[in-house]
Motif scaffolding. Structure first.
Motif, mmCIF file in Angstrom:
data_model
loop_
_atom_site.group_PDB
_atom_site.id
_atom_site.type_symbol
_atom_site.label_atom_id
_atom_site.label_comp_id
_atom_site.label_asym_id
_atom_site.label_seq_id
_atom_site.Cartn_x
_atom_site.Cartn_y
_atom_site.Cartn_z
ATOM 1 N N PRO A 1 -23.302 2.777 12.896
ATOM 2 C CA PRO A 1 -21.921 2.749 12.401
ATOM 3 C C PRO A 1 -21.689 3.843 11.371
ATOM 4 O O PRO A 1 -22.614 4.407 10.800
ATOM 5 C CB PRO A 1 -21.788 1.352 11.799
ATOM 6 N N ALA A 2 -20.408 4.139 11.163
ATOM 7 C CA ALA A 2 -20.051 5.155 10.177
ATOM 8 C C ALA A 2 -20.375 4.653 8.765
ATOM 9 O O ALA A 2 -20.687 3.474 8.542
ATOM 10 C CB ALA A 2 -18.561 5.486 10.293
ATOM 11 N N ALA A 3 -20.306 5.578 7.827
ATOM 12 C CA ALA A 3 -20.588 5.200 6.439
ATOM 13 C C ALA A 3 -19.565 4.176 5.954
ATOM 14 O O ALA A 3 -18.474 4.035 6.508
ATOM 15 C CB ALA A 3 -20.541 6.450 5.564
ATOM 16 N N ASP A 4 -19.934 3.445 4.922
ATOM 17 C CA ASP A 4 -19.035 2.447 4.343
ATOM 18 C C ASP A 4 -17.737 3.139 3.935
ATOM 19 O O ASP A 4 -17.726 4.118 3.197
ATOM 20 C CB ASP A 4 -19.705 1.807 3.124
ATOM 21 N N TRP A 5 -16.639 2.641 4.471
ATOM 22 C CA TRP A 5 -15.351 3.299 4.235
ATOM 23 C C TRP A 5 -14.995 3.338 2.755
ATOM 24 O O TRP A 5 -14.284 4.248 2.306
ATOM 25 C CB TRP A 5 -14.260 2.582 5.028
ATOM 26 N N ARG A 6 -15.504 2.389 1.977
ATOM 27 C CA ARG A 6 -15.180 2.361 0.546
ATOM 28 C C ARG A 6 -15.851 3.486 -0.215
ATOM 29 O O ARG A 6 -15.367 3.926 -1.256
ATOM 30 C CB ARG A 6 -15.570 1.008 -0.038
ATOM 31 N N THR A 7 -17.003 3.964 0.306
ATOM 32 C CA THR A 7 -17.665 5.098 -0.352
ATOM 33 C C THR A 7 -16.986 6.421 -0.005
ATOM 34 O O THR A 7 -17.106 7.387 -0.759
ATOM 35 C CB THR A 7 -19.139 5.155 0.068
ATOM 36 N N VAL A 8 -16.312 6.483 1.128
ATOM 37 C CA VAL A 8 -15.621 7.702 1.535
ATOM 38 C C VAL A 8 -14.239 7.778 0.897
ATOM 39 O O VAL A 8 -13.715 8.871 0.635
ATOM 40 C CB VAL A 8 -15.519 7.747 3.078
ATOM 41 N N LEU A 9 -13.651 6.630 0.610
ATOM 42 C CA LEU A 9 -12.300 6.575 0.071
ATOM 43 C C LEU A 9 -12.262 7.135 -1.349
ATOM 44 O O LEU A 9 -12.976 6.673 -2.238
ATOM 45 C CB LEU A 9 -11.801 5.127 0.080
ATOM 46 N N GLY A 10 -11.450 8.144 -1.577
ATOM 47 C CA GLY A 10 -11.320 8.742 -2.902
ATOM 48 C C GLY A 10 -10.275 8.037 -3.747
ATOM 49 O O GLY A 10 -9.485 7.212 -3.265
ATOM 50 N N ARG A 11 -10.229 8.362 -5.032
ATOM 51 C CA ARG A 11 -9.271 7.738 -5.936
ATOM 52 C C ARG A 11 -7.834 8.040 -5.525
ATOM 53 O O ARG A 11 -6.966 7.163 -5.600
ATOM 54 C CB ARG A 11 -9.523 8.242 -7.364
ATOM 55 N N ARG A 12 -7.603 9.282 -5.109
ATOM 56 C CA ARG A 12 -6.245 9.635 -4.712
ATOM 57 C C ARG A 12 -5.825 8.848 -3.475
ATOM 58 O O ARG A 12 -4.682 8.393 -3.387
ATOM 59 C CB ARG A 12 -6.173 11.134 -4.438
ATOM 60 N N GLN A 13 -6.752 8.685 -2.507
ATOM 61 C CA GLN A 13 -6.422 7.907 -1.319
ATOM 62 C C GLN A 13 -6.197 6.443 -1.664
ATOM 63 O O GLN A 13 -5.317 5.790 -1.106
ATOM 64 C CB GLN A 13 -7.539 8.043 -0.279
ATOM 65 N N GLU A 14 -6.984 5.916 -2.605
ATOM 66 C CA GLU A 14 -6.789 4.533 -3.029
ATOM 67 C C GLU A 14 -5.396 4.349 -3.620
ATOM 68 O O GLU A 14 -4.683 3.386 -3.284
ATOM 69 C CB GLU A 14 -7.851 4.142 -4.060
ATOM 70 N N SER A 15 -5.005 5.256 -4.463
ATOM 71 C CA SER A 15 -3.678 5.155 -5.076
ATOM 72 C C SER A 15 -2.571 5.274 -4.042
ATOM 73 O O SER A 15 -1.568 4.546 -4.082
ATOM 74 C CB SER A 15 -3.510 6.235 -6.152
ATOM 75 N N GLU A 16 -2.753 6.175 -3.085
ATOM 76 C CA GLU A 16 -1.752 6.348 -2.041
ATOM 77 C C GLU A 16 -1.600 5.080 -1.215
ATOM 78 O O GLU A 16 -0.477 4.625 -0.941
ATOM 79 C CB GLU A 16 -2.143 7.523 -1.137
ATOM 80 N N LEU A 17 -2.731 4.495 -0.815
ATOM 81 C CA LEU A 17 -2.666 3.274 -0.014
ATOM 82 C C LEU A 17 -2.095 2.109 -0.819
ATOM 83 O O LEU A 17 -1.325 1.300 -0.285
ATOM 84 C CB LEU A 17 -4.059 2.930 0.521
ATOM 85 N N GLU A 18 -2.450 2.014 -2.084
ATOM 86 C CA GLU A 18 -1.932 0.927 -2.910
ATOM 87 C C GLU A 18 -0.406 1.037 -3.045
ATOM 88 O O GLU A 18 0.309 0.020 -3.008
ATOM 89 C CB GLU A 18 -2.594 0.959 -4.285
ATOM 90 N N LYS A 19 0.108 2.245 -3.183
ATOM 91 C CA LYS A 19 1.562 2.423 -3.254
ATOM 92 C C LYS A 19 2.232 2.008 -1.949
ATOM 93 O O LYS A 19 3.297 1.387 -1.953
ATOM 94 C CB LYS A 19 1.889 3.875 -3.576
ATOM 95 N N LEU A 20 1.589 2.332 -0.843
ATOM 96 C CA LEU A 20 2.157 1.945 0.454
ATOM 97 C C LEU A 20 2.134 0.432 0.631
ATOM 98 O O LEU A 20 3.091 -0.155 1.157
ATOM 99 C CB LEU A 20 1.386 2.635 1.586
ATOM 100 N N PHE A 21 1.064 -0.210 0.169
ATOM 101 C CA PHE A 21 0.999 -1.673 0.257
ATOM 102 C C PHE A 21 2.063 -2.308 -0.643
ATOM 103 O O PHE A 21 2.650 -3.343 -0.290
ATOM 104 C CB PHE A 21 -0.385 -2.164 -0.126
ATOM 105 N N ALA A 22 2.303 -1.685 -1.781
ATOM 106 C CA ALA A 22 3.335 -2.208 -2.680
ATOM 107 C C ALA A 22 4.717 -2.127 -2.037
ATOM 108 O O ALA A 22 5.543 -3.037 -2.177
ATOM 109 C CB ALA A 22 3.312 -1.436 -3.999
ATOM 110 N N LEU A 23 4.960 -1.030 -1.307
ATOM 111 C CA LEU A 23 6.233 -0.926 -0.594
ATOM 112 C C LEU A 23 6.352 -1.982 0.497
ATOM 113 O O LEU A 23 7.446 -2.482 0.777
ATOM 114 C CB LEU A 23 6.376 0.477 0.010
ATOM 115 N N CYS A 24 5.228 -2.317 1.125
ATOM 116 C CA CYS A 24 5.244 -3.391 2.125
ATOM 117 C C CYS A 24 5.659 -4.706 1.481
ATOM 118 O O CYS A 24 6.419 -5.499 2.069
ATOM 119 C CB CYS A 24 3.881 -3.534 2.784
#
Length: 616
Positions: A560-583
């Protein structure tokens, strides 16, 4: 709603059985042990070539086969399956009703070769019978047999030179026989030979090798039957051999010539003529027969003639037939591999990981938006709005969430050419500390959420940063409104309050979704829990990682691919969190495109981390 990739929906719409008259656009897998499997046990390259051309030209028009057919072949074959075996499987699915166009062509060519062999046997026996026919009135002139044996050797050398040359067609013979099979088979064969839609002359290389093979089969049968006739006639008749010529050739000169011809079998004394035999067997036309003191001496020519025919007529044809058969096989293989549709077909058997990742990102984004914004509604109808009623509504909402996740897992499995049974098997084989496939029935086991999504500590920091930014923005607006008299105190205070409030909402809020009611309707949803979107994302990406690493037909190890949480950067985390907030605010339509793009980048990063390359 169950989301399916577009090409899977097309595959379902196009599924139908193939008519006997021609190939189907949809490739149906054959059942093990059927006639289809037997028919495709070992097709030669020519059969593959004709079937390939017919599969891409049903009814004589160029038509791209359905992608589902190539996907079925990848499912039915193992990673170490050769390319030709996958092509054979695809062609067998394209023509489930035997015989296929290629099989009919191969059968026709075999019949042509059989007819050539039978004709050669008949003519060869009759030819030699005519040469050695003896009625007692005149001797059989051995010079005729010697001459025809040497002529056979010269013809064999000419055929060898033709096979080694670059001529694509034999003069006259190609015009007469080159399109002979097309007289028996119309449609795919004539289109293949004429090839108006293909590169000019791509099939011309097949004419000369086949015609040489055909002529050598005829010649070998001819010479074998001729030798057999010689043995038969010297066995059942007392033949008097002799030699006669108008040229001034003396017996010693003829003896030197025949002994030179007999060099390959000089060790076989009875098959080497002697001076006594040559002198005794010379005859003249006016004199009738030779006046030999020993009439039995005239029959001693036959061992020499048999060896002569064997060495100079039969053996060269046998060796040349083997060579022409080799050239014919190589010409078929080259014509197949150089066919433009062959390269295009083989390219379909290479799974597009990048394209599948893009399709998976679209599927995951739609599934997330559906699950995060779903509302379960119920009419009161006189019922009391109490905890039991809300619990029932919540149970229905949770059941919908589990069904959506199960459907998403099934759709991901189809994208990666696997089935629901594979998903269940992966879920049963997984290790509890390191899960590789989520179980929809355990979606709401809160204790397992940190194994799938972000930890509460990491999520609290992320939520605190977002809340602090919001508070700081409000404080800055107030500072500007007061002319800066607060000297930033409001900015700092509101930033701290916002960060603390966001972090507290992660640690102290166990509520999954919002409950609202009016005078007649109760609604449960959409999702309010900050951790739940990350749990869903982690579960779906983990399933994607497992399925993409166990792709049928792939030679890569099932890692399997590497753990997605180790690949996820801070900027991507913030971007996804903003999108979830809009949801959570009900703005799903505006969230879908950026969420899909963000997930596509994340999946490409995971693929790159697995293969050790840079993401596209």
């Amino acid at each position: 709603m169950k989301h399916r990739p577009s090409w899977i929906l097309t595959r379902l719409l196009l599924r139908r059985r193939m008519r006997r008259a021609g190939p189907s656009h949809e490739i149906l897998p054959p059942q093990p042990g059927t006639a289809v499997a037997a028919q495709r046990a070992a097709p030669n390259p020519l059969q593959r070539l004709v079937d390939l051309d017919a599969a891409w030209h049903p009814g004589g028009t160029f038509t791209t086969p359905a992608q589902a057919g190539f996907s079925d072949v990848l499912k039915q074959t193992t990673p170490d399956t050769p390319e030709t075996a996958r092509l054979d499987q695809w062609l067998a699915n394209a023509f489930p009703q035997p015989p296929s166009p290629g099989a009919r062509l191969v059968t026709a060519l075999r019949r042509v070769q059989t007819a050539a062999v039978l004709l050669g046997l008949l003519l060869g026996f009759g030819f030699m019978a005519g040469l050695v026919a003896y009625d007692g009135t005149a001797q059989v002139n051995v010079l005729w047999i010697i001459g025809f044996a040497l002529l056979q050797a010269l013809l064999a050398l000419a055929a060898l030179a033709m096979s080694l040359g670059k001529a694509r067609r034999l003069p006259l013979l190609s015009d007469l026989l080159g399109y002979l099979p097309a007289r028996f088979l119309r449609g795919p064969l004539r289109r293949l030979l004429d090839a108006p839609h293909q590169q000019p002359g791509i099939f011309d290389t097949l004419h000369t090798p086949f015609l040489l093979l055909l002529t050598q089969r005829f010649a070998l049968a001819f010479n074998a039957a001729a030798l057999l006739a010689l043995f038969v006639y010297v066995t059942v008749q007392d033949i008097a051999f002799g030699w006669s010529t108008t040229l001034n050739i003396q017996p010693p000169e003829l003896l030197a010539f025949v002994r030179a011809l007999a060099l390959p079998w000089l060790w076989l004394a009875p098959a080497v003529p002697t001076l006594e035999l040559v002198e005794a067997s010379q005859f003249y036309r006016l004199a009738g027969t030779a006046s030999a003191a020993d009439p039995a001496l005239l029959g001693r020519w036959w061992p020499f003639l048999a060896c002569l025919w064997l060495v100079y007529a039969l053996l060269p044809r046998f060796l040349l037939l083997r060579w022409c058969a080799h050239r014919w096989q190589r010409a078929q293989r080259d014509a197949l591999q150089q066919h433009p549709l062959y390269q295009r077909t083989m390219a379909q058997f290479v799974f597009d990981q990048h394209g599948a990742a893009q399709e998976s990102a679209r599927l995951i984004s739609r599934t997330l938006l559906d699950m995060l914004t779903h509302q379960e509604k119920a009419e009161l109808d006189g019922h009391k709005l109490d905890a039991a009623f809300i619990a029932t509504l919540q149970a229905r909402w949770q059941s919908h969430q589990q069904q959506q996740e199960a459907q998403a897992l099934s759709a991901l499995a189809e994208i990666y050419l696997q089935t629901d049974a594979d998903v269940m098997r992966y879920a049963s084989e997984q290790d509890v500390p390191d899960p590789s496939m989520p179980d929809p029935s355990k979606l709401f086991v809160i204790e397992d959420w940190e194994r799938w999504g972000l930890s509460r500590k990491r999520l609290a920091l992320l939520a605190g940063a977002g809340g602090g930014t919001l508070g700081a923005g409000v404080g800055a607006s107030l500072d500007a409104a007061t002319g800066g008299m607060s000297l930033g105190s409001l900015t700092a205070a509101l930033a701290a309050v916002g960060a603390a409030g966001s972090a507290a909402s992660v640690y102290f809020s166990e509520r999954l979704a919002r409950t609202s009611a009016d005078h007649a309707t109760v609604r449960f949803g959409p999702v309010e829990n900050r951790q739940y979107p990350w749990v869903l994302l982690g579960r779906l990406i983990t399933a994607w990682s497992t399925l993409s690493s166990r792709l049928p037909g792939s030679k890569l190890p099932a890692e399997p691919a590497a753990d997605w949480r180790t690949v996820l950067g801070r900027r991507q985390e913030s971007e996804l969190e903003k999108l979830f907030a809009l949801c959570r605010k009900g703005k799903a339509e505006s969230v879908q495109p950026p969420l899909q793009a963000a997930l596509a980048r994340l999946l490409d990063q995971l693929l790159a981390a697995r293969s050790g390359t840079r993401p596209q």
